[in-house]
Design an enzyme around this catalytic site. Structure first.
Site, PDB file in Angstrom:
ATOM      1  N   GLU B 284       0.828  -1.202   0.000  1.00 32.30           N
ATOM      2  CA  GLU B 284       0.000   0.000   0.000  1.00 32.30           C
ATOM      3  C   GLU B 284       0.866   1.258   0.000  1.00 32.30           C
ATOM      4  O   GLU B 284       0.558   2.241  -0.678  1.00 32.30           O
ATOM      5  CB  GLU B 284      -0.905  -0.035   1.244  1.00 32.30           C
ATOM      6  CG  GLU B 284      -2.111   0.866   1.166  1.00 32.30           C
ATOM      7  CD  GLU B 284      -3.060   0.612   2.336  1.00 32.30           C
ATOM      8  OE1 GLU B 284      -3.713  -0.446   2.366  1.00 32.30           O
ATOM      9  OE2 GLU B 284      -3.147   1.462   3.240  1.00 32.30           O
ATOM     10  N   GLU B 287       2.190   1.771  -3.425  1.00 32.98           N
ATOM     11  CA  GLU B 287       1.116   2.280  -4.281  1.00 32.98           C
ATOM     12  C   GLU B 287       0.916   3.779  -4.037  1.00 32.98           C
ATOM     13  O   GLU B 287       0.780   4.564  -4.985  1.00 32.98           O
ATOM     14  CB  GLU B 287      -0.177   1.506  -3.995  1.00 32.98           C
ATOM     15  CG  GLU B 287      -1.286   1.850  -4.970  1.00 32.98           C
ATOM     16  CD  GLU B 287      -2.590   1.109  -4.664  1.00 32.98           C
ATOM     17  OE1 GLU B 287      -2.615   0.270  -3.739  1.00 32.98           O
ATOM     18  OE2 GLU B 287      -3.583   1.403  -5.347  1.00 32.98           O
ATOM     19  N   CYS B 310      -8.023  -1.818   4.304  1.00 30.41           N
ATOM     20  CA  CYS B 310      -7.831  -2.977   5.189  1.00 30.41           C
ATOM     21  C   CYS B 310      -9.127  -3.477   5.785  1.00 30.41           C
ATOM     22  O   CYS B 310      -9.198  -4.594   6.266  1.00 30.41           O
ATOM     23  CB  CYS B 310      -6.929  -2.612   6.365  1.00 30.41           C
ATOM     24  SG  CYS B 310      -5.357  -2.005   5.852  1.00 30.41           S
ATOM     25  N   SER B 330      -6.897   2.115  -2.123  1.00 26.48           N
ATOM     26  CA  SER B 330      -5.766   1.273  -2.510  1.00 26.48           C
ATOM     27  C   SER B 330      -6.298  -0.074  -2.982  1.00 26.48           C
ATOM     28  O   SER B 330      -7.290  -0.577  -2.470  1.00 26.48           O
ATOM     29  CB  SER B 330      -4.861   1.081  -1.298  1.00 26.48           C
ATOM     30  OG  SER B 330      -4.031  -0.031  -1.488  1.00 26.48           O
ATOM     31  N   LYS B 369     -14.903  -9.729   8.967  1.00 29.64           N
ATOM     32  CA  LYS B 369     -13.841 -10.577   8.404  1.00 29.64           C
ATOM     33  C   LYS B 369     -14.403 -11.934   7.982  1.00 29.64           C
ATOM     34  O   LYS B 369     -13.863 -12.586   7.097  1.00 29.64           O
ATOM     35  CB  LYS B 369     -12.712 -10.751   9.413  1.00 29.64           C
ATOM     36  CG  LYS B 369     -11.879  -9.480   9.617  1.00 29.64           C
ATOM     37  CD  LYS B 369     -10.942  -9.213   8.451  1.00 29.64           C
ATOM     38  CE  LYS B 369     -10.238  -7.876   8.589  1.00 29.64           C
ATOM     39  NZ  LYS B 369      -9.495  -7.497   7.379  1.00 29.64           N
ATOM     40  N   GLU B 372     -15.619 -11.166   4.682  1.00 30.89           N
ATOM     41  CA  GLU B 372     -14.517 -10.916   3.755  1.00 30.89           C
ATOM     42  C   GLU B 372     -13.913 -12.216   3.226  1.00 30.89           C
ATOM     43  O   GLU B 372     -13.686 -12.364   2.024  1.00 30.89           O
ATOM     44  CB  GLU B 372     -13.420 -10.071   4.425  1.00 30.89           C
ATOM     45  CG  GLU B 372     -12.307  -9.655   3.466  1.00 30.89           C
ATOM     46  CD  GLU B 372     -11.155  -8.938   4.157  1.00 30.89           C
ATOM     47  OE1 GLU B 372     -10.732  -9.391   5.234  1.00 30.89           O
ATOM     48  OE2 GLU B 372     -10.670  -7.924   3.624  1.00 30.89           O
ATOM     49  N   GLU B 377     -13.678 -13.574  -4.785  1.00 30.27           N
ATOM     50  CA  GLU B 377     -12.376 -13.238  -5.381  1.00 30.27           C
ATOM     51  C   GLU B 377     -11.209 -13.659  -4.493  1.00 30.27           C
ATOM     52  O   GLU B 377     -10.063 -13.670  -4.935  1.00 30.27           O
ATOM     53  CB  GLU B 377     -12.307 -11.740  -5.712  1.00 30.27           C
ATOM     54  CG  GLU B 377     -12.356 -10.782  -4.521  1.00 30.27           C
ATOM     55  CD  GLU B 377     -13.766 -10.326  -4.170  1.00 30.27           C
ATOM     56  OE1 GLU B 377     -14.718 -11.082  -4.432  1.00 30.27           O
ATOM     57  OE2 GLU B 377     -13.917  -9.214  -3.612  1.00 30.27           O
ATOM     58  N   CYS B 514     -10.094  -1.204  15.012  1.00 28.42           N
ATOM     59  CA  CYS B 514     -10.343  -2.624  15.285  1.00 28.42           C
ATOM     60  C   CYS B 514     -10.411  -2.948  16.773  1.00 28.42           C
ATOM     61  O   CYS B 514     -11.057  -3.916  17.169  1.00 28.42           O
ATOM     62  CB  CYS B 514      -9.260  -3.474  14.647  1.00 28.42           C
ATOM     63  SG  CYS B 514      -8.956  -3.025  12.931  1.00 28.42           S
TER      64      CYS B 514
END
Lengths: 169, 585
Positions: B284, B287, B310, B330, B369, B372, B377, B514
Site C-alpha cells: 500500500e 502504491e 484494510c 488502494s 472478516k 470478507e 475473489e 479494530c
C-alpha cells in the site's frame, strides 16, 4: 413481494412529488401521502425511489410505511373498504361488521377481490367516534353501520358509480 | 457555568444545566438501573430512546414516574431513585419484557454477557407474573451476523449505531405495537441489504438478538482432522482485548499467552496477521508513493487521495454507497487476505502441503472478516484463502472449551516465517495506526533518509475525524483519518465535491478502529475499555525492537524468495484486488 418495474411516467410522478417537497427528508410522510394518493399504493420500488430522492435509507422509509396503517404496499381495490377498529367502534360492534364484509366479499383483511373492485383493511379511529361503528369506502364515511346494511353499501359500488381517478403503474 | 441544584436520594447534588437525572445521580455515585440507554463517552455515541422505562425514578410533585435517562435536571428537583414505587415499576417493566422473551438462556450465545439477564438478576426477578402472546420472527442468517429477533427488546441501540454512527441505513424500526421490530427494508435478509457487517449492532445489542455466526465447530473439526495442516493468524487488536475474557484488566497485553493457547489448541503453526500488516504497508505504501510521484509529475489521471482498504466493512460500504469512488481506495488486500494468499502459496510450498489440505484460520476483532473471507475473489477454484475467521470472543470460547488455564500460560513466541512483525504492524489495530505505519515506511523510501522519530502523536487519538500534515523533506503530505463510517462518509462527500485536499486517508469502520470491533469482548457501553486497548497497542509498538515494516527481515525474505518487489506482477496477482459496484444489487 413480486418485483415490478416502474414505468417512466410513474418515476416522473414520484420525482415530481418529491421535488414539490424540495426533496426534504422531513417531508417523508407528506411525500408518501401524495404518492399513495396518486398511485393508489406504495410498492417497494416506489419506496426505493422515494428513499433515493430524499437521500435517506430505504429501511427508514419502509419503517414509516409499516408504522402507519394508512399506507398500503399492496394494490388496493377500486373501492378500498376500511373498517374502524378504534375503541368506540370496536365496542359498538365493528368486529361483526368486519366479519360480515369478509363473508360477503369472500376476502380476508389486506386482500382484494379477484375482480380488483374491493379491498378490505382495518384502521384505527377516523375521528368520528360519535358515529361508531364507522366504515369507509374510499373517502366516503358510513356511520352507525349495522351488519344488515353491508349488502346495500357494497351494492352501491357494484354498478354505475363514478370511478376514482388513479394512475396506472 | 450554569449550575442546577437538586436532591437525589436525600443528597444534595449540583450539576450543569442540561444534565440528565441518570448522569446527575452517577456523579454522586448513585447508579440508577438502565437497559436501553447506552453512552460511549468521548465518541459521541449515545442511545437515549427512553423506550424501556427501566430507569424510572420518582420526582416529588410529579404524578408519573420519570425516565432518568431522558429527563433533564431542574432547580429544586427532589428525586427518589429507589422508592417502593420506582422499584415496583422497574420490576414490572422487566417482567413484561421477559414475558415476551424466549427463556433459552442456558444455550443462548449471549448468556453471561446479556444486559437483560443481568438486569433480571439485579432486580431479583424469580417469577414472571404476566403471560401472553410471544413474538415469533424468522431467524436471519448472513455470512457474518445472525438475527434472532424473538430476543429483541426494541432498545434500538443497533438502529442508532447503524444509522447515526455508521450512516449505513441497513436497519430501521418497522411495524408498530407488538409487531414492532428492527429490520432491513421490506424485511429482507441482511445479506440482501446494504449492511456492511461492521458488527457494531452486535457490539451494542444487549441480548442475544444479534450475534456473530459461530465458526468454532468448524475449526474444531479441522483441528481434529489428521489429514489437515491447520495454521492460525491473529489480528493486532485481539492481543489487547482477549485477556478481558479471562478477567484481566482492559488494556492488558496477552500476546505471548495467546500464542501459547493457540499452540495448545492444536494449531500446527501459530502465525501473526501483523506480519501481513507489514506486507500491506509495503504494497500500500508503494502504491501511495507511485500515485504521489505520478501526481507530482503532472499526471492528471492519478487518483488522490488514496484511501486505505484494510477494513472489509469499509470496502462494502463504499461499494454500496460510493461506487463512483471505487477507483480511489488502494487496491491492496487486507492483511487477513494477504496472509491467506501467501499462506496457501508461498508457505504451503515451503512445507510441501497441498492448498486443499492447508486450513487457514484467522482470529479477528471483527465480524466483517467472516464475510470478507467468503468473498469469491479471495478463493482459488472454490478453496478460500482464509477458511474460517473467528472473533476474539470465539477464541476465548475455544480456550475455555479446551480447558486451558489461560492466566497460568507461559508467554510464547509466534512461529516463523509468518509470525515476525514490527511495531508498525501492531498499531494496525487502532484508528490512526495504519496510516502511521505507512508514513514510517513511505517517508524513508521517499526521502531516502532515516526517520528521527517514530511516534507520530499527531495521528493518534480518539476524535472521529482527524487530520495532520507530515513533512516529507519539504513536501507537505496531508493526511486524513476517520473512524466510524458516518465520519468516513463526510470525507467521501468532500472527495465527491472536489473539496478534499488530502493525499492519503485512513478509514476504519468501527469507533476506535479494530480495538472497538464487533468481534471484541463486549464493552457494555464503557468507552474507557476502548481507550485502554488503544494504549496497549501503542505500548506493544514502542517495546518492539523493529518498528518499521520495511525493516521486517521475513518480509524482505518473502520478496527475495517469492514476490520480487512490491507491486510486482506476482504481488499484484496475490496481494491486490478489485472492487465492485453494489449500489444496484
Amino acid at each position: 413481494m413480486p418485483k415490478i418495474k416502474l414505468s417512466q411516467r410513474t418515476i416522473e410522478i414520484v420525482k415530481e412529488i418529491c421535488l414539490s417537497f424540495e426533496n426534504n427528508e422531513g417531508e417523508l410522510i407528506n411525500v408518501l401521502h401524495e404518492a399513495q394518493h396518486k398511485l393508489g399504493y406504495l410498492p417497494a420500488e416506489v419506496q426505493e425511489l422515494i428513499a433515493h430522492e430524499l437521500n435517506m435509507s430505504i429501511a427508514k422509509v419502509y419503517g414509516v410505511v409499516t408504522f402507519y396503517s394508512f399506507f398500503n404496499m399492496l394494490p388496493q381495490g377500486e373501492f378500498p373498504i376500511s373498517v374502524c377498529m378504534g375503541t368506540a367502534c370496536y365496542v359498538r360492534g365493528a368486529e361483526q361488521i368486519l366479519h360480515e364484509i369478509k363473508r360477503q366479499l369472500n376476502i380476508e383483511v389486506g386482500q382484494s377481490t379477484p375482480d380488483g373492485k374491493f379491498s378490505l383493511n382495518c384502521l384505527r379511529c377516523v375521528g368520528a367516534c360519535g358515529l361508531a361503528p364507522v366504515v369507509m369506502v374510499g373517502e366516503k364515511v358510513y356511520g352507525r353501520v349495522a351488519p344488515q346494511q353491508i349488502r346495500k353499501i357494497i351494492a352501491e359500488y357494484q354498478e354505475g358509480c363514478v370511478r376514482p381517478e388513479k394512475h396506472e403503474m | 457555568m450554569d449550575m442546577i441544584n437538586l436532591t437525589i436520594d436525600n443528597r444534595p447534588v449540583s450539576v450543569k444545566r442540561g444534565t440528565s437525572v441518570l448522569h446527575a445521580a452517577a456523579q454522586v455515585g448513585i447508579k440508577i438501573p438502565s437497559l436501553c440507554y447506552m453512552k460511549l463517552e468521548d465518541l459521541n455515541i449515545e442511545n437515549k430512546p427512553g423506550g424501556c422505562r427501566v430507569c424510572v425514578v420518582e420526582v416529588e410533585g410529579r404524578r408519573n414516574l420519570a425516565p432518568a435517562c431522558c429527563t433533564d435536571v431542574a432547580e429544586g428537583m427532589v428525586i427518589q431513585t429507589h422508592s417502593m414505587r420506582a422499584i415496583h415499576a422497574r420490576r414490572t417493566v422487566v417482567e413484561l419484557i421477559l414475558s415476551d422473551h424466549p427463556t433459552d438462556c442456558l444455550k443462548c450465545a449471549k448468556a453471561g454477557n446479556c444486559d437483560l439477564q443481568s438486569m433480571a438478576q439485579h432486580l431479583g426477578i424469580r417469577e414472571i407474573h404476566y403471560e401472553g402472546e410471544q413474538s415469533t420472527f424468522r431467524e436471519d442468517t448472513s455470512p457474518a451476523i445472525i438475527r434472532e429477533l424473538d430476543k429483541c427488546i426494541r432498545c434500538r441501540r443497533c438502529e442508532m449505531m447503524c444509522n447515526e454512527i455508521q450512516s449505513v441505513g441497513a436497519l430501521s424500526a418497522i411495524n408498530r405495537g407488538f409487531n414492532a421490530v428492527i429490520s432491513p427494508a421490506f424485511e429482507m435478509n441482511l445479506d440482501h441489504s446494504v449492511c456492511t457487517y461492521c458488527g457494531q449492532c452486535v457490539a451494542v445489542c444487549p441480548t442475544g438478538a444479534l450475534t456473530e455466526v459461530d465458526h468454532t465447530g468448524a475449526v474444531i473439526r479441522a483441528l481434529s482432522d489428521p489429514s489437515k495442516t491447520v495454521i492460525v493468524q491473529t489480528a493486532p487488536a485481539v492481543r489487547a482485548a482477549l485477556g478481558e475474557e479471562f478477567g484481566d484488566e482492559p488494556g492488558t497485553l496477552v500476546t505471548g499467552k495467546m500464542a501459547a493457547a493457540l499452540r495448545r489448541l492444536g494449531f500446527n503453526y501459530v502465525f501473526d496477521t501483523d506480519f501481513a500488516a507489514d506486507l500491506t504497508i509495503l504494497e500500500e505504501g508503494t502504491e501511495l508513493l507511485n500515485r504521489l510521484t505520478a501526481f507530482l509529475g503532472g499526471d492528471k489521471n492519478v487518483k488522490l487521495p488514496m484511501l486505505t482498504s484494510c477494513c472489509p466493512a469499509w470496502v462494502k460500504f463504499f461499494e454500496h454507497q460510493f461506487p463512483d469512488l471505487k477507483d480511489i481506495p488502494s487496491s491492496a488486500r487486507s492483511p487477513q487476505q494477504m496472509f491467506g494468499s501467501i499462506a496457501k502459496t508461498y508457505f504451503a510450498d515451503k512445507i510441501g502441503v497441498n492448498r486443499k489440505d492447508l486450513v487457514v484460520v484467522s482470529i479477528m476483532p471483527c465480524v466483517a472478516k467472516k464475510y470478507e473471507c467468503s468473498r469469491e475473489e479471495f478463493s482459488v477454484n472454490g478453496n478460500p484463502d482464509v477458511d474460517f475467521a473467528l472473533t476474539t470472543r470465539e477464541l476465548a470460547q475455544l480456550i475455555n472449551l479446551a480447558n486451558i488455564d489461560f492466566k497460568s500460560l507461559p508467554d510464547e513466541d509466534f512461529d516463523h516465517p509468518m509470525g515476525e512483525s514490527t511495531g508498525a504492524g501492531v498499531i494496525f489495530g487502532t484508528t490512526g495506526g495504519v496510516i502511521e505505519a505507512a508514513v514510517r515506511t513511505a517517508y524513508e523510501v521517499f526521502t531516502g533518509k532515516k526517520l528521527d522519530r517514530l511516534d507520530y502523536t499527531e495521528l493518534r487519538g480518539m476524535e472521529g475525524l482527524r487530520h495532520a500534515t507530515i513533512d516529507f523533506n519539504g513536501l507537505p503530505i496531508h493526511i486524513g483519518i476517520a473512524h466510524g463510517l458516518g465520519n468516513a462518509r463526510k470525507l467521501l462527500e468532500d472527495i465527491q465535491q472536489g473539496k478534499s485536499h488530502f493525499h492519503a486517508i485512513e478509514i476504519m469502520s468501527c469507533p476506535g478502529g479494530c480495538i472497538g470491533g464487533g468481534g471484541q469482548p463486549y464493552h457494555h457501553g464503557d468507552a474507557e475499555i476502548l481507550k485502554k486497548r488503544q494504549m496497549a497497542l501503542y505500548r506493544e509498538d514502542s517495546g518492539k525492537p523493529i518498528r518499521k515494516s520495511h525493516e521486517n527481515p521475513y518480509i524482505t525474505k518473502l520478496y527475495e524468495e517469492f514476490l520480487g518487489a512490491p507491486m510486482s506482477e506476482k504481488a499484484h496477482h496475490l496481494l491486490h484486488t478489485e472492487y465492485f459496484d453494489r449500489s444496484k444489487s
